[in-house]
Design a protein around this motif. Structure first.
Motif, PDB file in Angstrom:
ATOM      1  N   VAL A 166       0.819  -1.214   0.000  1.00  0.00           N
ATOM      2  CA  VAL A 166       0.000   0.000   0.000  1.00  0.00           C
ATOM      3  C   VAL A 166       0.854   1.267   0.000  1.00  0.00           C
ATOM      4  CG1 VAL A 166      -1.822   1.268   1.224  1.00  0.00           C
ATOM      5  CG2 VAL A 166      -1.782  -1.245   1.297  1.00  0.00           C
TER       6      VAL A 166
ATOM      7  N   GLU B 162       0.194   5.062   1.007  1.00  0.00           N
ATOM      8  CA  GLU B 162      -0.774   5.926   1.671  1.00  0.00           C
ATOM      9  C   GLU B 162      -0.418   7.382   1.420  1.00  0.00           C
ATOM     10  OE1 GLU B 162      -2.788   6.911   6.039  1.00  0.00           O
ATOM     11  OE2 GLU B 162      -1.067   5.559   5.921  1.00  0.00           O
TER      12      GLU B 162
ATOM     13  N   CYS C 289      -0.667  10.884   5.199  1.00  0.00           N
ATOM     14  CA  CYS C 289      -0.937   9.999   6.338  1.00  0.00           C
ATOM     15  C   CYS C 289      -1.027  10.715   7.673  1.00  0.00           C
ATOM     16  CB  CYS C 289       0.125   8.913   6.423  1.00  0.00           C
ATOM     17  SG  CYS C 289       1.779   9.536   6.835  1.00  0.00           S
TER      18      CYS C 289
ATOM     19  N   TRP D 113      -4.661   6.050  10.155  1.00  0.00           N
ATOM     20  CA  TRP D 113      -5.094   4.979   9.241  1.00  0.00           C
ATOM     21  C   TRP D 113      -3.943   4.058   8.866  1.00  0.00           C
ATOM     22  CZ3 TRP D 113      -9.917   3.762   8.980  1.00  0.00           C
ATOM     23  CH2 TRP D 113     -10.875   4.734   9.298  1.00  0.00           C
ATOM     24  N   THR D 114      -2.719   4.551   8.958  1.00  0.00           N
ATOM     25  CA  THR D 114      -1.552   3.705   8.690  1.00  0.00           C
ATOM     26  C   THR D 114      -1.554   2.484   9.602  1.00  0.00           C
ATOM     27  OG1 THR D 114      -0.343   5.763   8.283  1.00  0.00           O
ATOM     28  CG2 THR D 114       0.938   3.719   8.355  1.00  0.00           C
TER      29      THR D 114
ATOM     30  N   ILE E 279      -4.207  -0.015   8.530  1.00  0.00           N
ATOM     31  CA  ILE E 279      -3.817  -0.729   7.304  1.00  0.00           C
ATOM     32  C   ILE E 279      -2.711  -1.738   7.586  1.00  0.00           C
ATOM     33  CG2 ILE E 279      -2.833  -0.430   4.997  1.00  0.00           C
ATOM     34  CD1 ILE E 279      -4.055   2.447   5.090  1.00  0.00           C
TER      35      ILE E 279
ATOM     36  N   VAL F  40       3.336  -1.054   3.969  1.00  0.00           N
ATOM     37  CA  VAL F  40       2.746   0.271   3.797  1.00  0.00           C
ATOM     38  C   VAL F  40       3.869   1.298   3.683  1.00  0.00           C
ATOM     39  CG1 VAL F  40       1.144   2.005   4.689  1.00  0.00           C
ATOM     40  CG2 VAL F  40       0.832  -0.405   5.327  1.00  0.00           C
TER      41      VAL F  40
ATOM     42  N   ALA G 222       3.867   5.072   3.926  1.00  0.00           N
ATOM     43  CA  ALA G 222       2.973   6.153   4.312  1.00  0.00           C
ATOM     44  C   ALA G 222       3.671   7.482   4.083  1.00  0.00           C
ATOM     45  CB  ALA G 222       2.574   6.006   5.775  1.00  0.00           C
TER      46      ALA G 222
ATOM     47  N   PHE H 165      -4.104   4.384  -0.801  1.00  0.00           N
ATOM     48  CA  PHE H 165      -5.141   4.763   0.167  1.00  0.00           C
ATOM     49  C   PHE H 165      -4.984   6.227   0.568  1.00  0.00           C
ATOM     50  CE2 PHE H 165      -6.292   5.609   4.580  1.00  0.00           C
ATOM     51  CZ  PHE H 165      -7.620   5.205   4.614  1.00  0.00           C
ATOM     52  N   ALA H 166      -6.116   6.909   0.739  1.00  0.00           N
ATOM     53  CA  ALA H 166      -6.102   8.274   1.264  1.00  0.00           C
ATOM     54  C   ALA H 166      -7.268   8.431   2.230  1.00  0.00           C
ATOM     55  CB  ALA H 166      -6.215   9.289   0.136  1.00  0.00           C
TER      56      ALA H 166
END
Length: 212
Positions: free
Chosen positions: A45, A47, A50, A55-56, A59, A66, A68, A108-109
């Motif tokens: 992912v 991000e 962030c 949300w990090t 996830i 991730v 971020a 992802f945002a």
């Protein structure tokens, strides 16, 4: 990113995640955290924006990895204090991402899309596609306007962008904050993504799609 928005986030760093502490949002938050974790299970992912990593951490519980990103190094420094092993925090401007096609399987945002000016949204989606490649899973999560809870709209510009006045430490910032309808999201994203799905609760909406 808009300079006024950058100034606002720098000034409000200490209370940036207070929106997630509001009692009336807890049920919706619990549902959305479960959905986000499941959607990104096993993904690599990227991000965007962030912040302090709220949300990090959600996830990271299920994702393979991730990366971020945020433009504000002070926020990243706070996030790194509690970084899961599969997370790398990197300073980067979401509007000027380096090319990394094939490196990520999802982007992802959280509570960020609402700050992208309406007139720039299609161009930004094209930027994502160019930098990340096609078929990458796009997950956007943002909040809904709720009377009595959300900050009131102070003005609307000629493009239809809405703005709020937010006080921080004796200063007042005009912050771009849009609240798109489902039909607007589908129309705006149609040329850039496929398989659009939207879920909406009282306080939050969630969109998933694939970059074309």
């Amino acid at each position: 990113m808009n300079q006024e928005l950058l100034n606002y986030y720098a000034a409000s760093a200490t209370e940036l995640e207070s929106v997630y502490e509001q009692p009336e949002r807890q049920a919706d938050l619990a549902a959305m955290k479960g959905r986000v974790a499941e959607l990104l299970r096993g993904h690599k992912v990227l991000e965007l924006a962030c912040g302090k990593g709220y949300w990090t951490r959600v996830i990271a519980a299920t994702a393979a990895s991730v990366q971020a990103t945020d433009i504000n190094e002070d926020l990243l420094a706070e996030a790194r204090r509690d970084a899961p092993a599969n997370v790398l925090y990197v300073q980067a401007d979401a509007f000027d991402l380096p090319a990394s096609a094939g490196r990520y399987t999802a982007v992802f945002a959280g509570l960020w899309w609402s700050h992208v000016p309406r007139e720039n949204q299609e161009r930004y989606l094209a930027h994502l596609r160019a930098q990340l490649g096609k078929d990458v899973l796009l997950v956007l999560l943002d909040d809904c306007y709720v009377d009595g809870t959300s900050t009131v709209i102070a003005r609307t510009d000629v493009e239809g962008n809405t703005f709020q006045l937010r006080p921080v430490g004796g200063e007042r910032f005009e912050v771009l904050k849009n609240y798109p309808t489902d039909s607007y999201l589908r129309k705006k994203l149609a040329n850039a993504v496929r398989e659009i799905r939207i879920e909406r609760l009282t306080h939050f909406w969630l969109l998933t799609a694939r970059l074309k």
